[in-house]
Design an enzyme around this catalytic site. Structure first.
Site, PDB file in Angstrom:
ATOM      1  N   VAL A   1       6.277 -12.097  -2.907  1.00  0.00           N
ATOM      2  CA  VAL A   1       5.157 -12.358  -3.801  1.00  0.00           C
ATOM      3  C   VAL A   1       4.718 -11.029  -4.392  1.00  0.00           C
ATOM      4  O   VAL A   1       4.379 -10.100  -3.650  1.00  0.00           O
ATOM      5  CB  VAL A   1       3.979 -13.027  -3.066  1.00  0.00           C
ATOM      6  CG1 VAL A   1       2.805 -13.220  -4.030  1.00  0.00           C
ATOM      7  CG2 VAL A   1       4.397 -14.362  -2.476  1.00  0.00           C
TER       8      VAL A   1
ATOM      9  N   GLU B   1       1.303   1.778   7.775  1.00  0.00           N
ATOM     10  CA  GLU B   1       1.647   2.609   6.618  1.00  0.00           C
ATOM     11  C   GLU B   1       2.148   3.976   7.049  1.00  0.00           C
ATOM     12  O   GLU B   1       3.071   4.526   6.425  1.00  0.00           O
ATOM     13  CB  GLU B   1       0.434   2.716   5.690  1.00  0.00           C
ATOM     14  CG  GLU B   1       0.137   1.391   4.984  1.00  0.00           C
ATOM     15  CD  GLU B   1      -1.306   1.210   4.582  1.00  0.00           C
ATOM     16  OE1 GLU B   1      -2.033   2.221   4.456  1.00  0.00           O
ATOM     17  OE2 GLU B   1      -1.725   0.051   4.394  1.00  0.00           O
TER      18      GLU B   1
ATOM     19  N   TYR C   1      -9.443   4.775   3.030  1.00  0.00           N
ATOM     20  CA  TYR C   1     -10.018   3.614   3.715  1.00  0.00           C
ATOM     21  C   TYR C   1     -11.526   3.726   3.927  1.00  0.00           C
ATOM     22  O   TYR C   1     -12.238   2.724   3.790  1.00  0.00           O
ATOM     23  CB  TYR C   1      -9.291   3.365   5.036  1.00  0.00           C
ATOM     24  CG  TYR C   1      -8.010   2.589   4.839  1.00  0.00           C
ATOM     25  CD1 TYR C   1      -8.006   1.192   4.868  1.00  0.00           C
ATOM     26  CD2 TYR C   1      -6.804   3.235   4.615  1.00  0.00           C
ATOM     27  CE1 TYR C   1      -6.835   0.478   4.685  1.00  0.00           C
ATOM     28  CE2 TYR C   1      -5.630   2.534   4.423  1.00  0.00           C
ATOM     29  CZ  TYR C   1      -5.649   1.160   4.458  1.00  0.00           C
ATOM     30  OH  TYR C   1      -4.493   0.448   4.257  1.00  0.00           O
TER      31      TYR C   1
ATOM     32  N   GLY D   1      13.160 -17.528 -13.432  1.00  0.00           N
ATOM     33  CA  GLY D   1      12.795 -16.483 -14.369  1.00  0.00           C
ATOM     34  C   GLY D   1      13.227 -15.112 -13.902  1.00  0.00           C
ATOM     35  O   GLY D   1      14.345 -14.909 -13.418  1.00  0.00           O
TER      36      GLY D   1
ATOM     37  N   SER E   1      11.491  -5.196  -8.360  1.00  0.00           N
ATOM     38  CA  SER E   1      12.609  -5.263  -7.417  1.00  0.00           C
ATOM     39  C   SER E   1      13.762  -4.405  -7.907  1.00  0.00           C
ATOM     40  O   SER E   1      14.045  -4.339  -9.112  1.00  0.00           O
ATOM     41  CB  SER E   1      13.104  -6.708  -7.277  1.00  0.00           C
ATOM     42  OG  SER E   1      12.140  -7.530  -6.667  1.00  0.00           O
TER      43      SER E   1
ATOM     44  N   GLN F   1       5.113  -2.977  -9.440  1.00  0.00           N
ATOM     45  CA  GLN F   1       6.271  -3.040  -8.568  1.00  0.00           C
ATOM     46  C   GLN F   1       7.385  -3.863  -9.229  1.00  0.00           C
ATOM     47  O   GLN F   1       7.108  -4.920  -9.817  1.00  0.00           O
ATOM     48  CB  GLN F   1       5.920  -3.685  -7.211  1.00  0.00           C
ATOM     49  CG  GLN F   1       5.094  -2.809  -6.302  1.00  0.00           C
ATOM     50  CD  GLN F   1       3.655  -2.680  -6.741  1.00  0.00           C
ATOM     51  OE1 GLN F   1       3.052  -3.649  -7.195  1.00  0.00           O
ATOM     52  NE2 GLN F   1       3.096  -1.494  -6.626  1.00  0.00           N
TER      53      GLN F   1
ATOM     54  N   THR G   1      15.898 -11.031  -9.859  1.00  0.00           N
ATOM     55  CA  THR G   1      16.298  -9.644  -9.599  1.00  0.00           C
ATOM     56  C   THR G   1      16.749  -9.376  -8.164  1.00  0.00           C
ATOM     57  O   THR G   1      17.801  -8.769  -7.961  1.00  0.00           O
ATOM     58  CB  THR G   1      15.184  -8.674 -10.021  1.00  0.00           C
ATOM     59  OG1 THR G   1      13.930  -9.093  -9.469  1.00  0.00           O
ATOM     60  CG2 THR G   1      15.057  -8.632 -11.528  1.00  0.00           C
ATOM     61  N   PRO G   2      16.013  -9.811  -7.115  1.00  0.00           N
ATOM     62  CA  PRO G   2      16.529  -9.551  -5.770  1.00  0.00           C
ATOM     63  C   PRO G   2      17.799 -10.335  -5.472  1.00  0.00           C
ATOM     64  O   PRO G   2      18.659  -9.865  -4.715  1.00  0.00           O
ATOM     65  CB  PRO G   2      15.370  -9.968  -4.852  1.00  0.00           C
ATOM     66  CG  PRO G   2      14.512 -10.852  -5.671  1.00  0.00           C
ATOM     67  CD  PRO G   2      14.658 -10.390  -7.083  1.00  0.00           C
TER      68      PRO G   2
ATOM     69  N   HIS H   1       0.821  -1.205   0.000  1.00  0.00           N
ATOM     70  CA  HIS H   1       0.000   0.000   0.000  1.00  0.00           C
ATOM     71  C   HIS H   1       0.863   1.266   0.000  1.00  0.00           C
ATOM     72  O   HIS H   1       0.565   2.234  -0.716  1.00  0.00           O
ATOM     73  CB  HIS H   1      -0.913   0.008   1.220  1.00  0.00           C
ATOM     74  CG  HIS H   1      -2.106  -0.880   1.082  1.00  0.00           C
ATOM     75  ND1 HIS H   1      -3.089  -0.958   2.049  1.00  0.00           N
ATOM     76  CD2 HIS H   1      -2.485  -1.730   0.107  1.00  0.00           C
ATOM     77  CE1 HIS H   1      -4.017  -1.818   1.660  1.00  0.00           C
ATOM     78  NE2 HIS H   1      -3.671  -2.301   0.492  1.00  0.00           N
TER      79      HIS H   1
END
Length: 403
Positions: A395, A139, A97, A276, A210, A208, A280-281, A87
Site C-alpha cells: 500500500v 527504524e 519524534y 494499473g 517500486s 515512493q 511494477t513489483p 519512515h
C-alpha cells in the site's frame, strides 16, 4: 505494555478521542507545520490537501490505543514494520519524534478542552511514546542494515541514463549512481523514495516508487504513472515533475531500498495480481525469477483500462520464453486490440473476477494496485480458502488494508 493506571484512563477516554480523531490530527498538522515549516518537505502535500493523511493518522493512533488496552484485533507487528520502512525511506530521525508528540498531544488538549486533565494527558503521552519507541527501534535497525548514517541522511544522487515512454501516461527511468559507486541490491517488491525540488518555491516533495527492474543489475529502474487529479484532488506534484522536467542526464535524489513486502516469497507456486501502475513489483519479480528460478510456477493476473494503457506489456512474451511455467491472464475494461504477438494469455473484458483468478494449491500471492482493487481481490481469495498469511500486498500512501 501500557501501565495499569494509564490503560484505565485511555480506555475511558478512547471513545472521545475516536469521535474527534480527525479534528485532533487536523489541528496537529496545522500546529506542527506552523512551528516547523521544514517538515512540509517530508509530508505528502497531496494527501494533506485531500484529508487522507489526517484520517490515516487518526485511525492509526486510535487503533494502537485499542491494541494497548486489549480492545483491538489488528496484528500490530506487520503494521509497525510497514510504517517503519516508510519512515526510513523518508529519513525520519529519532529527534523528530518529540516534535510530533508535543504537537499531537497539544492538539488533543485544544480539541477536547477541559476533558484533558493532567491524568488524561499523561496516559495518552504514554500511548504515544510506546508507539514512538517501537518505531524508533525498528527504524534504527533498518538504517543499520542499509548503511545509513545516524543523522538519517538517506539521500544519494542518481543519474538518469535513460527515459523510456511506456505509454502517454507512464514513463520509466533507468538510473545509475552519480558517484559511480556500487548499485545496492534489493528484494522485488521493495521501493525507493525519490525527492525532487519543485518549481516556484514549492519546496521539496518525496514519493515512493517500486523498483521495477531486476535486482543485481548495474542500474535501477522505476516506472512512474502521471497522477491526474480527480474529484477536486490536485494533480500529482512529483509524477508531473518527473514526466515533464526530468530527462536523460538529469540527477535525482533517491533513498536506499525499503519495504517489508517481498513479491517473490520463498519458493513454491506464485500468484502476482496487479492493476494499473501496480504492475511494477510484479515486473521486478518476473525479471528476477527468470534468472534465479526459471522453472517456478508463476501466474500473472493484471487489470488495466486497455491494452494501450498497459505499460510494459511488450516485455511479457520475452518473459514467457524465459519462464516456461508462467501463465498470464489479463482483464481490460476495453479489451479491443488486446492480443499481442508472441504472448500466450487469456484476455477478458471488464473488471477482474476473483473467482476466475487461477489459483494453484499452496500459492503465495502478491497484490499491488489501488486499495479498493486489492481489498476486493483479497476478499475473494480469502473466500476461496487462501490463508491470510499467504497474501502479501503493498500500500502506497495512507491507505491500509485490514484482515
Amino acid at each position: 505494555m501500557l501501565s495499569e493506571s494509564s490503560a484505565a484512563v485511555v480506555a475511558a477516554t478512547l471513545p472521545a478521542v475516536q469521535a474527534h480523531g480527525e479534528a485532533i490530527t487536523g489541528r496537529f498538522y496545522q500546529r506542527m507545520f506552523d512551528a516547523h515549516p521544514e517538515l512540509l518537505d517530508i509530508f505528502n502535500r497531496g494527501n494533506q490537501a485531500t484529508g487522507q493523511q489526517k484520517a490515516a493518522l487518526a485511525g492509526a493512533v486510535v487503533a494502537y490505543a485499542e491494541h494497548l488496552t486489549g480492545g483491538g484485533t489488528v496484528p500490530w507487528g506487520p503494521i509497525l514494520d510497514r510504517i517503519a520502512h516508510k519512515h526510513a525511506s523518508l529519513g525520519i530521525t529519532a529527534a523528530q519524534y518529540p516534535i510530533v508528540g508535543r504537537h499531537l498531544l497539544a492538539a488533543v488538549g485544544e480539541v477536547l478542552g477541559d476533558a484533558v486533565t493532567p491524568e488524561v494527558a499523561a496516559a495518552w503521552d504514554e500511548v504515544y511514546w510506546l508507539l514512538a519507541c517501537e518505531l524508533i527501534a525498528r527504524e534504527a535497525r533498518l538504517y543499520t542494515v542499509a548503511g545509513v548514517a545516524e543523522d538519517g541522511s538517506v539521500w544519494r544522487d542518481w543519474r538518469v541514463v535513460e527515459k523510456i515512454w511506456e505509454t502517454p501516461e507512464v514513463v520509466s527511468f533507468a538510473l545509475a549512481p552519480a558517484d559511480g559507486g556500487p548499485v545496492p541490491t534489493f528484494t522485488p517488491g521493495q521501493y525507493v523514495s525519490v525527492a525532487v525540488d519543485l518549481d516556484h518555491g514549492q519546496g521539496q516533495q518525496i514519493r515512493q516508487y517500486s523498483l521495477s527492474g531486476p535486482p543485481g543489475a548495474d542500474r535501477w529502474r522505476i516506472t512512474v504513472k502521471r497522477v491526474r487529479g480527480t474529484d477536486g484532488a490536485p494533480d500529482g506534484m512529483v509524477s508531473t515533475y518527473l514526466h515533464e522536467q526530468v530527462d536523460t542526464g538529469d540527477t535525482l535524489r533517491l533513498s536506499p531500498p525499503f519495504g517489508e513486502v517481498s513479491a517473490v516469497g520463498d519458493g513454491g507456486p506464485l500468484l502476482l495480481v496487479s492493476a494499473g501502475i501496480g504492475l511494477t513489483p510484479a515486473m521486478a519479480a518476473l525479471a528476477h525469477l527468470a534468472t534465479t528460478e526459471p522453472e517456478r510456477p508463476v501466474a500473472l493476473v493484471h487489470a488495466d483500462r486497455s491494452a494501450a494503457a498497459h505499460a510494459r506489456r511488450h516485455e511479457l512474451p520475452r518473459l514467457q520464453e524465459r519462464l516456461p511455467n508462467l501463465s498470464v491472464r489479463l482483464w481490460y475494461e476495453n479489451a479491443a486490440d488486446g492480443e499481442l504477438a508472441g504472448l500466450k494469455a487469456e484476455i477478458a473484458a471488464g473488471l477482474v473476477d476473483p473467482e476466475l483468478i487461477p489459483l494453484a494449491p499452496g500459492a503465495r500471492v502478491h497484490l499491488c494496485g489501488p486499495v479498493p482493487f486489492m481489498a476486493g481481490v483479497r476478499s475473494g481469495l480469502l473466500r476461496r480458502g487462501v490463508p491470510a498469511e499467504q497474501i502479501a500486498y503493498e500500500v502506497f500512501g495512507p491507505g491500509m488494508l485490514q484482515n
